[in-house]
Design an enzyme around this catalytic site. Structure first.
Site, PDB file in Angstrom:
ATOM      1  N   GLN A 175       1.908  43.091 -57.861  1.00 12.81           N
ATOM      2  CA  GLN A 175       1.011  44.104 -57.291  1.00 12.81           C
ATOM      3  C   GLN A 175       1.795  45.075 -56.425  1.00 12.81           C
ATOM      4  O   GLN A 175       2.655  44.683 -55.654  1.00 12.81           O
ATOM      5  CB  GLN A 175      -0.124  43.466 -56.486  1.00 12.81           C
ATOM      6  CG  GLN A 175       0.333  42.681 -55.271  1.00 12.81           C
ATOM      7  CD  GLN A 175      -0.844  42.148 -54.449  1.00 12.81           C
ATOM      8  OE1 GLN A 175      -1.832  41.697 -54.981  1.00 12.81           O
ATOM      9  NE2 GLN A 175      -0.724  42.211 -53.139  1.00 12.81           N
ATOM     10  N   SER A 188       1.031  47.060 -50.702  1.00 12.45           N
ATOM     11  CA  SER A 188       1.511  47.335 -49.341  1.00 12.45           C
ATOM     12  C   SER A 188       2.617  48.375 -49.326  1.00 12.45           C
ATOM     13  O   SER A 188       3.384  48.504 -50.276  1.00 12.45           O
ATOM     14  CB  SER A 188       2.057  46.054 -48.705  1.00 12.45           C
ATOM     15  OG  SER A 188       1.041  45.113 -48.537  1.00 12.45           O
ATOM     16  N   SER A 227       6.150  40.482 -54.390  1.00 16.74           N
ATOM     17  CA  SER A 227       6.798  39.305 -54.956  1.00 16.74           C
ATOM     18  C   SER A 227       6.755  39.425 -56.470  1.00 16.74           C
ATOM     19  O   SER A 227       5.853  40.043 -57.043  1.00 16.74           O
ATOM     20  CB  SER A 227       6.128  38.016 -54.474  1.00 16.74           C
ATOM     21  OG  SER A 227       4.760  38.053 -54.683  1.00 16.74           O
ATOM     22  N   GLU A 245      -8.129  37.193 -54.406  1.00 15.84           N
ATOM     23  CA  GLU A 245      -7.040  36.522 -53.709  1.00 15.84           C
ATOM     24  C   GLU A 245      -7.601  35.456 -52.796  1.00 15.84           C
ATOM     25  O   GLU A 245      -7.094  34.353 -52.688  1.00 15.84           O
ATOM     26  CB  GLU A 245      -6.241  37.550 -52.907  1.00 15.84           C
ATOM     27  CG  GLU A 245      -5.077  36.968 -52.150  1.00 15.84           C
ATOM     28  CD  GLU A 245      -4.221  38.046 -51.483  1.00 15.84           C
ATOM     29  OE1 GLU A 245      -3.013  37.937 -51.542  1.00 15.84           O
ATOM     30  OE2 GLU A 245      -4.793  39.003 -50.911  1.00 15.84           O
ATOM     31  N   GLU A 286      -4.937  38.116 -37.558  1.00 19.48           N
ATOM     32  CA  GLU A 286      -5.735  39.017 -36.721  1.00 19.48           C
ATOM     33  C   GLU A 286      -6.792  39.730 -37.576  1.00 19.48           C
ATOM     34  O   GLU A 286      -7.950  39.858 -37.163  1.00 19.48           O
ATOM     35  CB  GLU A 286      -4.825  40.045 -36.037  1.00 19.48           C
ATOM     36  CG  GLU A 286      -3.890  39.456 -34.977  1.00 19.48           C
ATOM     37  CD  GLU A 286      -2.750  38.621 -35.540  1.00 19.48           C
ATOM     38  OE1 GLU A 286      -2.304  38.908 -36.672  1.00 19.48           O
ATOM     39  OE2 GLU A 286      -2.318  37.671 -34.869  1.00 19.48           O
TER      40      GLU A 286
END
Lengths: 399, 388, 388, 399
Positions: A118, A121, A153, A236, A369
């Site tokens: 993917q 990010s 990854s 996910e 968070e």
């Protein structure tokens, strides 16, 4: 022609496997042919649709089918080497892809001919994924993509990537994104290993320089990329509710075994910590099992975020306790060489490696968070943080 | 009598029966049961009444107790129908305990409908069981409430002919009991009617006055033998008690989380609701995660009790170790996030804090349960320190 | 040799000398010293160089090490002037350690300028001391780096005539040492020159490559006697090492807090700086509170070392127990609040995490120091569990 | 006449005490006369100004002077029974009062003739103290005060109160406040005990119903009440940096003593917790000592907020560990009767009482959450929370 009725029970599903095996020798030698035949018979994942590797059955039957094939000694599709393909790309294609796209990509994905990754990010878009700056500009039948992705990854082994890119910088950030499938062999795709604190290069940076992506590799509408991305990420989290491992099946097992075998390393303070970790590990195992039971009962709960949060904390505390139990021996490491990780290597390496690797557990796939924000807002109904970035054109946001 | 110590196993794998786990969800029947109990306690046991009762002459809510037996019939759930019970299981009992915990209700459910019922059911003392199941009789097992469930413990009560003598401190749910079930030094269990001069019950100023303790002195009290060898039944009853107590603690924790979330949404500071402060929201999120874990282990403990699983001692200690800490932490967070108002008597939070704290100490502290787990799953204590 | 075990006292009050405490502030002289060291390491040891050196052939920054001795003269601070030192004290040494920790500098300060210096100073081995103080000679005390400071420990190195033999694993700061100071089984201390075939140093892949370890084998190595009875001097040196290490850990923690605060102010998520999120600010505030406590106990330990106070063993273990945890926690928070970037090799955070983690294990883990405190201040361990 | 030079050293201060004692028999019998004489001689607190009980000396000398009087067996002014008077009212009067006000109130305050309390918090104004709704309306030479205050310790014993009230509801909340001294014997002041979770009535609610406060009891300008209040609260925090207790001087001492005397209550997990608490208690003691040294060296640091934060957490954890050590015995309490607390009672009561009472430590005098905000903003320089209430007229704010 009407499709046959899907199997309703594990026993019915197993009967289909038996019938298939009667015609296909699981040890015949050509694993790829066997896997392709299994896909074509709708026995790849029986919960997938007819004609796309499945029979439209309940997802509760996928496990029994896999187990039946494994029991017969059939080759598997190495699911641990294509986690993003099977866990994220496939559900996304099934939910948002066109029939052509589904037929093109799902079979080689499932048979492990194609590994997927993917491209989400970016250095400037981590938790705030909707801030991606990678641009896709329309040019004839193609899109021309430029940008930099990170934390990818398997990029070095992948044939295809899920890609989210900005197609309208004048729209607010969530509304100017479009979702594509990118050919990792296309010119302009440059995969560079990204080294982590463990010394390993588990992840990659991917530089996209005038990469041409045909418009027929677009998933969903132009500008609807955020909705598709959310769908991918939901898968996910659901993936967490998989099979329940046995007691002491995780990192606690390594620690408990060491404790039993090395009386000389035991101290009072560590004893209490080991017992606390054992309690927390078993509690998390039961919590995850309960989540799976909820999913199978058709009551999808929001516990997935909580389980991931608890898992990260547990893995970090467990590996820290391992260092404490080992004491001075933990001052030694095994290997700092930059290298690709090996699946299943975690238990084989030093406690120092597990300690360092576990630090990523509270960052990757949603930071702890962000997960707390999600729980507070979506589960507890508490208000979200004030957002200044929702309605401003992306190009005007401070960066 | 001596409750036998738990037998250590060589590896914890012995406890794992494959990977199949019992159902950890609530069934529809259980949800219906929950609704009935909640409706009753909401109507009959609002927190203001519970608070007032902590200083009233009669600490126990005998009216609610009677209604639980008479109207809802939830006092004999785990007992077979041919023994006068409802033929359900400890799973359903745990759901009732959850709701009673959520209301900090002042009824002797844990003592009579759980531990006394468990020991009598194990022994097969049908006559007494029927009375308990109907709610006609209330019984208490005579053990110190702080005693670690199922662990080595020697009763100091002694039998002499048809009498029994001894002193037991800090007994729970005995304040309105009609019958005391007394484990004795020789491993027997006898029953003692409380309406005799030879039984003295002295109220104890208790940390949790919604489950007030008494000190009991038996001075040659008339006693009837229930079973000559009751050691394992008593041990089992305390373990079942610990397993069900975990669900009560879950109910306490759930109330605290809900009350906290509600308060944060209402209360304003600096011109904004408290819920608008991220640091407070994150604490609620962490608490929620803990409550989901408490729910899973409490359900597992109840299921193990229902199935009489060999894993019950592990499940009960696991549930006590976790749910004790979660309930106390939830009550502490509830108080802290209420600020000053949570520190006042005229606010329900302290009832939950006291219930959570005393429940954590009851039937063994979390520390004691973790130590016990160490023995059960073969994670042994350090060797004794070498002296210099 | 055998380091004698700490003597337990009957109550901890024996350790309290009235209510007067040493000065816990930094003097002007100490602040000047700090400025000099910081200026040097900032110029000569930026983190990018430190990172590169972790994979270089020469792991130790020999240039910086030489400058610390030659240019700043901070390697003989605690040694009297008539022994070739600067006539300062362990307080000033601790300030240097703080700055070296803040820079994760790869120099053998703790091994040579602290522990080796301490043992030689205690024994009065003036000749060697002078070399160390000038920076002409680098020495290492031959103990496993994980060994609990000051505690019972028996060396396995044996003397035979003028030779010594033995194996010691995981020795710190010995990679560039000229001289090894070897405690022997009979309680003596001998010095061994490394430039002989009978000394083998095998580099260890170390968790913290900025303080790389070696395994050392002595096979009838030529040895010169330093002192025949050095047990208490060696014990003292390790306790001083632990006391000073606490200041190094303080420096690590301070850098991590500062880096975290800086990053939160710069980095934006969801259109706002990370610093605008209250949950993150509160974590920084908690970290700051911990750092202020680490500073107080590290200063106290340094002062006790400087005064050779009878409270030094307590002060050193207190400082190790606290500063170890604070430094590790600070590095962990620094990494977490940096997010993914903090998990990459090309960012300084991991250098601090590894230094903090290995320092926590060095000279005894926090667990070991707490256990030791239990013995020192008479908070004894539980009695051994009674077996069933 | 010029004032004499203040003493510079403890020895000089002690000489002044010796000289005073030569003229005033400390055991003469009339304690009040002795205390008044001590005040008039400038030896009440030598750091206070000439003519107001002091000699303008360094505050470092106050302790030695007290010690010298105590060593001579002189009566003291029972400082623990007038904490708010001595710790908050006196510094506020010295900083913001007129000379008349200082002369009127300081002597009877110091001699313990007058106990003081503070009327700050309200049911709707806790952490957000500037939100007080109690109103003060000018009427001739008086102000007429109406409202409800809460969390008022010692109100039932007090002659005077520090009062903050709203004099201009149309101004933004911080700018419409005025600070007064209220006569607690005035008509309309109604003190009602407020019961806490311990069963005690340590605090009070105070109802103010048309209470007349003369304008000459106003401290500071009209509308400047917030600035004066901040001054008062700063003294509350500085007070933490007092004398350093001996090792094991706090709640840890009770726990450690029990641990030493009751081997039968020891377990491995509790051992580690007791040791951790001992470490944290000693660390806090040294941190507080360092803070005091900084203050005496003229380097006032912000560590006070940190020390209070750490103290609250430590007291709560220590009392919880006490319950754990006691086990089943901790199920018993001593007394739930509603009663006024007795000074110094904390160590005498059950661990359950200490456990419950410690819950207030993280609320009273600034909640731990507010202290974290203060540290983040004022010490670390991080931004504050967005404030919607700063510039809006108080009467328009949502409540």
């Amino acid at each position: 022609m009407t499709a046959p009725a899907p199997p309703q029970t594990p026993a019915e599903a197993r009967r289909l496997v038996t019938a298939f095996l009667a015609d296909h020798d699981p040890r015949g030698g050509d694993d790829l042919e066997f896997l392709r035949a299994r896909f074509d018979a709708g026995l790849a994942r029986v919960s997938w649709p007819h004609g796309l590797g499945g029979l439209g059955a309940s997802s509760a039957l996928d496990g029994p089918v896999d187990d039946a094939f494994a029991a017969a000694g059939a080759p598997d599709n190495r699911p641990h080497s294509n986690i993003i393909g099977l866990g994220m790309a496939a559900p996304t294609l099934l939910a948002f892809g066109t029939p052509d796209q589904q037929h093109r990509w799902l079979r080689p994905l499932w048979t492990h001919e194609d590994v997927w990754c993917q491209l989400f990010s970016e250095p400037g878009a981590g938790s705030d994924l909707a801030a991606v700056a990678t641009s896709a500009v329309r040019d004839g039948d193609d899109w021309v993509v430029n940008g930099q992705k990170v934390w990818t990854s398997l990029a070095h082994e992948s044939r295809w990537a899920l890609l989210v890119a900005r197609t309208d910088p004048k729209a607010p950030k969530h509304r100017g994104l479009t979702y594509f499938v990118c050919d990792m062999d296309a010119p302009g795709v440059d995969v560079r290993p990204l080294r982590q604190i463990t010394g390993e290069t588990e992840f990659n940076e991917v530089f996209l320089d005038d990469v041409r992506v045909p418009d027929d590799q677009r998933i969903g509408e132009v500008g609807a990329g955020w909705r598709v991305t959310q769908g991918t990420l939901m898968n996910e989290r659901v993936a967490i509710g998989g099979a329940t491992p046995p007691r002491e099946g995780g990192p606690i097992g390594t620690l408990a075994q060491h404790w039993r075998e090395h009386p000389e390393d035991r101290t009072a303070g560590l004893h209490d910590e080991v017992l606390r970790l054992w309690v927390d590990a078993e509690a998390l195992r039961l919590t995850s099992a309960r989540l799976t039971q909820q999913l199978l009962a058709g009551q999808p709960g929001p516990e997935g975020s909580g389980a991931k949060l608890a898992y990260a904390s547990l893995a970090q505390r467990t590996s820290a306790a391992e260092l404490g139990v080992l004491g001075g021996e933990a001052l030694r490491y095994d290997d700092w060489t930059a290298r690709r990780p090996v699946v299943g290597d975690l238990a084989e390496r030093t406690p120092g490696f597990r300690f360092l690797r576990a630090k990523a557990n509270s960052i990757e796939g949603g930071t702890s968070e962000v997960l707390r924000n999600i729980i507070a807002e979506r589960v507890l109904g508490l208000p979200g943080e004030p957002r200044a970035d929702r309605d401003t054109p992306w190009e005007d946001l401070p960066r | 009598m001596s409750l036998t110590a738990e037998t250590p196993t060589t590896t914890s794998q012995d406890h794992v029966e494959g990977t199949s786990l019992p159902d950890l969800l609530y069934s529809d029947v259980e949800e219906d049961l929950r609704s009935s109990v909640r409706a009753l306690v909401t109507a009959r046991s609002p927190w203001s009444d519970v608070l007032a009762r902590t200083e009233a002459e009669e600490r126990v809510d005998v009216d609610l107790w009677a209604r639980l037996g008479r109207d809802l019939g939830v006092l004999g759930l785990p007992v077979a129908e041919d023994r006068g019970g409802a033929g359900a299981s400890w799973r359903e009992v745990a759901v009732v305990a959850e709701e009673l915990g959520r209301a900090v209700a002042a009824v002797p459910f844990l003592g009579s409908a759980v531990m006394a019922t468990a020991v009598l059911d194990r022994i097969g003392a049908t006559d007494l069981l029927e009375g308990l199941a109907e709610g006609a009789v209330t019984a208490a097992l005579l053990i110190p409430f702080g005693q670690l469930a199922g662990n080595t413990w020697r009763s100091t009560c002694t039998r002499d002919g048809d009498t029994v003598s001894g002193t037991v401190r800090s007994v729970a749910d005995a304040r309105v009991a009609d019958v005391l079930l007394v484990p004795t030094q020789d491993g027997a269990l006898v029953q003692v009617a409380v309406d005799q001069e030879q039984v003295t019950r002295t109220p104890v100023v208790s940390l949790d006055e919604t489950r007030p303790l008494v000190d009991i002195v038996l001075d040659r009290a008339a006693a009837e033998l229930v079973a000559a060898d009751a050691s394992s039944a008593v041990e089992h009853a305390t373990v079942v008690g610990a397993a069900v107590l975990a669900s009560e603690q879950l109910g306490v924790a759930e109330w605290c989380l809900q009350a906290t979330v509600g308060y944060l949404q209402d209360r304003r500071q600096f011109g904004r609701t408290l819920a608008s402060y991220q640091a407070l929201r994150h604490r609620c999120a962490d608490l929620w995660v803990q409550v989901t874990q408490a729910r899973a282990v409490a359900r597992y403990a109840a299921a193990c009790a229902a199935e009489d699983s060999p894993d019950l001692p592990v499940a009960a200690s696991l549930a006590q170790a976790l749910c004790s800490d979660v309930a106390v932490h939830a009550a502490e967070e509830c108080l802290q996030l209420h600020g000053g108002i949570g520190f006042t008597w005229e606010n329900p939070v302290h009832l939950y804090l006291k219930r959570a704290t005393s429940s954590a100490l009851a039937l063994g502290s979390p520390h004691a349960h973790r130590s016990k787990l160490g023995r059960l799953v073969n994670l042994p204590a350090p060797l004794p320190e070498e002296l210099p």
